[in-house]
Each structure stands twice: as C-alpha cells, then as structure tokens.
Design a protein around this motif. Structure first.
Motif, PDB file in Angstrom:
ATOM      1  N   UNK A  63       0.476  -0.223  -0.539  1.00 31.26           N
ATOM      2  CA  UNK A  63       1.308   0.074   0.634  1.00 31.26           C
ATOM      3  C   UNK A  63       1.997   1.424   0.483  1.00 31.26           C
ATOM      4  N   UNK A  64       2.561   1.652  -0.715  1.00 28.85           N
ATOM      5  CA  UNK A  64       3.238   2.946  -0.943  1.00 28.85           C
ATOM      6  C   UNK A  64       2.212   4.076  -0.903  1.00 28.85           C
ATOM      7  N   UNK A  65       0.978   3.757  -1.300  1.00 24.20           N
ATOM      8  CA  UNK A  65      -0.105   4.745  -1.227  1.00 24.20           C
ATOM      9  C   UNK A  65      -0.379   5.135   0.219  1.00 24.20           C
ATOM     10  N   UNK A  66      -0.330   4.129   1.114  1.00 24.40           N
ATOM     11  CA  UNK A  66      -0.548   4.415   2.541  1.00 24.40           C
ATOM     12  C   UNK A  66       0.519   5.371   3.054  1.00 24.40           C
ATOM     13  N   UNK A  67       1.741   5.186   2.557  1.00 22.48           N
ATOM     14  CA  UNK A  67       2.837   6.061   3.003  1.00 22.48           C
ATOM     15  C   UNK A  67       2.611   7.487   2.484  1.00 22.48           C
ATOM     16  N   UNK A  68       2.165   7.577   1.222  1.00 20.13           N
ATOM     17  CA  UNK A  68       1.883   8.926   0.679  1.00 20.13           C
ATOM     18  C   UNK A  68       0.823   9.618   1.540  1.00 20.13           C
ATOM     19  N   UNK A  69      -0.157   8.825   1.997  1.00 17.94           N
ATOM     20  CA  UNK A  69      -1.224   9.396   2.827  1.00 17.94           C
ATOM     21  C   UNK A  69      -0.626   9.875   4.162  1.00 17.94           C
ATOM     22  N   UNK A  70       0.148   9.006   4.834  1.00 24.16           N
ATOM     23  CA  UNK A  70       0.669   9.440   6.146  1.00 24.16           C
ATOM     24  C   UNK A  70       1.700  10.558   6.006  1.00 24.16           C
ATOM     25  N   UNK A  71       2.334  10.649   4.838  1.00 25.56           N
ATOM     26  CA  UNK A  71       3.283  11.756   4.608  1.00 25.56           C
ATOM     27  C   UNK A  71       2.585  13.083   4.297  1.00 25.56           C
ATOM     28  N   UNK A  72       1.247  13.027   4.184  1.00 29.29           N
ATOM     29  CA  UNK A  72       0.510  14.279   3.944  1.00 29.29           C
ATOM     30  C   UNK A  72       0.530  14.735   2.497  1.00 29.29           C
ATOM     31  N   UNK A  73       0.774  13.781   1.577  1.00 31.38           N
ATOM     32  CA  UNK A  73       0.848  14.162   0.151  1.00 31.38           C
ATOM     33  C   UNK A  73      -0.520  14.100  -0.529  1.00 31.38           C
ATOM     34  N   UNK A  74      -1.505  13.539   0.188  1.00 29.61           N
ATOM     35  CA  UNK A  74      -2.777  13.229  -0.484  1.00 29.61           C
ATOM     36  C   UNK A  74      -3.899  14.148   0.011  1.00 29.61           C
ATOM     37  N   UNK A  75      -4.588  14.741  -0.953  1.00 30.33           N
ATOM     38  CA  UNK A  75      -5.722  15.610  -0.633  1.00 30.33           C
ATOM     39  C   UNK A  75      -6.974  15.030  -1.294  1.00 30.33           C
TER      40      UNK A  75
END
Ligand code: URA
Length: 239
Positions: free
Chosen positions: A20-32
C-alpha cells in the motif's frame, strides 16, 4: 526471464515499503522504471531485468537464501522439470518453501539419499564445479561379491566407457554376503552415473545406490522424502 510482478509488489519485495505504501510512492512520483517516472498503478516489472529506483535510489529484491538437504527417494528426478512428467524433488519442498529452489548437482532417478537444494546460484556453482573436487560418499549394494582386485582398481582409478579416467576413490567393504556385497565409496568427480559406471567397469552391477555425504555433510537419519535446513556450520563446510 525473471518473474514478472506488479510494481508495488516489487517495491515491497525490496523491503522499501508495504504494497500500500508502495502505491503511494508511485502516485507521489517517487518511482522510476528504466529511467521513466511511473505514476499509474498496476504496471508490471520483470525481476532482474527492469531497473527500478525509489526517491532516486536503485532498489533490488531482498533475497533470502535457503540451503537445505533432502533425502531424495528413488523415483524422483533431481531436475526441476522433467520431460516425462515424473515426480521432481522440488515437489517435496514446494509446499513449505516458496522460494524457487534448485538441486545442487544431480542424483539419478533410481538413486536415493543426500541432495542439497538452494536458491543461491553461486553456492550451487561452487559445489558442482569440477575444480573444487567435492567429496561425495555413497553406499552401493552390488550384485555379487567384490574381489580384492576390483577394489584395488577402483582405488587407483578406472576408465569409464566414455574414456573418462576417474581419480582414486576410497572404497571399503561394509558387508559381504554370498551373492551380494555392500560397499562404501567416496569419489571426487560428478560424471553422469559415475558410481554405477565405475562398478560396471570392474564387472559389477549396482543394485541400489544411496548418497550419504557431501564434503563431510552427512545425511544422518533424515527420513526418506524429508528435508531440513543445513546448519550454519554445514553451510560453511560446503562454502
Ligand atoms: N553416481 C551414480 O551412478 N548415480 C548417482 O545418482 C550419483 C552418482
């Protein structure tokens, strides 16, 4: 090809955050992924192939390494997959260990005994590489008595049917009955069906074969078909 998983699962596998926290990192634009920002959920990545960064740092799955010994039963193949769909040694571990284990070396379908299994490729490579001369000990039941001459030949090294010359083996008689003998043999190579072919080369047939130790790691009284984790002492012996 590596396993394909959803990006948020991959982030969790790397020990960075829960899914779930990973999904937030994705929507926050932290993941490339492979240098491209990903903000939509649900994209998939291939483990070992795609490069993923979180907050600018590359991430990698945390791999827990497993080192186990199995007492392989007769009637199982020691490859992960078999063209004839026969039972495989991985069938005996897969309910309890989810990691993808593979056998270290091989035991024939009709051989039982000590088989190491791991998901650590370097470990498997070291143990099976011929240059490491790993000692393997077997108990062989032979179709008749073994002569002193045959023992001596095996001890010196014999030439197999394909021309391979075995290095000196340690061979001792455990029991000699009329019509059969039980022999303990330690070899240092791992050619296909080597022990059976060594005895063939001195005119004997192996009726049954069991491996009891590898590099001083002993099968002991582990029941047939069961497995256990190696101790850290055993792992360091093998490494
Ligand atoms: N030698 C054999 O002949 N068979 C095995 O499975 C292992 C060693």
């Amino acid at each position: 090809m590596g396993e394909i998983v959803r990006l948020q699962k991959y982030i969790a596998m790397c020990g960075i955050a829960s899914r779930r926290a990973g999904e937030k990192l994705i929507s926050d634009g932290e993941v490339f992924v492979n240098g491209k920002k990903v903000t939509e959920q649900g994209i998939k990545v291939e483990i070992g192939a795609d490069k993923v960064t979180v907050s600018g740092k590359p991430i990698k799955p945390v791999q827990k390494n497993y080192y186990i010994m199995l007492n392989k039963p007769i009637g199982y193949v020691s490859t992960a997959k078999d063209q004839f769909d026969r039972p495989a040694v991985t069938d005996l571990t897969k309910d309890e260990i989810k990691a993808r284990l593979f056998p270290v070396g091989r035991l024939d379908y009709d051989t039982e005994g000590l088989l190491l299994m791991t998901n650590d490729g370097d470990f498997a490579y070291k143990i099976t590489h011929p240059k490491h001369n790993v000692e393997k000990t077997y108990i062989a039941v032979l179709n008749r008595g073994i002569t002193a001459a045959a023992l001596n030949k095996l001890r010196r090294g014999v030439t197999l049917s394909d021309g391979f010359v075995t290095s000196p083996a340690e061979v001792s008689i455990i029991d000699a009955k009329s019509g059969q003998s039980i022999v303990k043999i330690t070899i240092h190579e791992g050619k296909n069906r080597q022990v059976r072919r060594m005895f063939e080369s001195v005119g004997l047939k192996v009726d049954s074969l069991k491996r009891i130790s590898i590099s001083g790691v002993e099968l002991g009284n582990l029941p047939v078909g069961r497995w256990r984790h190696l101790t850290s002492h055993e792992i360091s012996k093998l490494k």
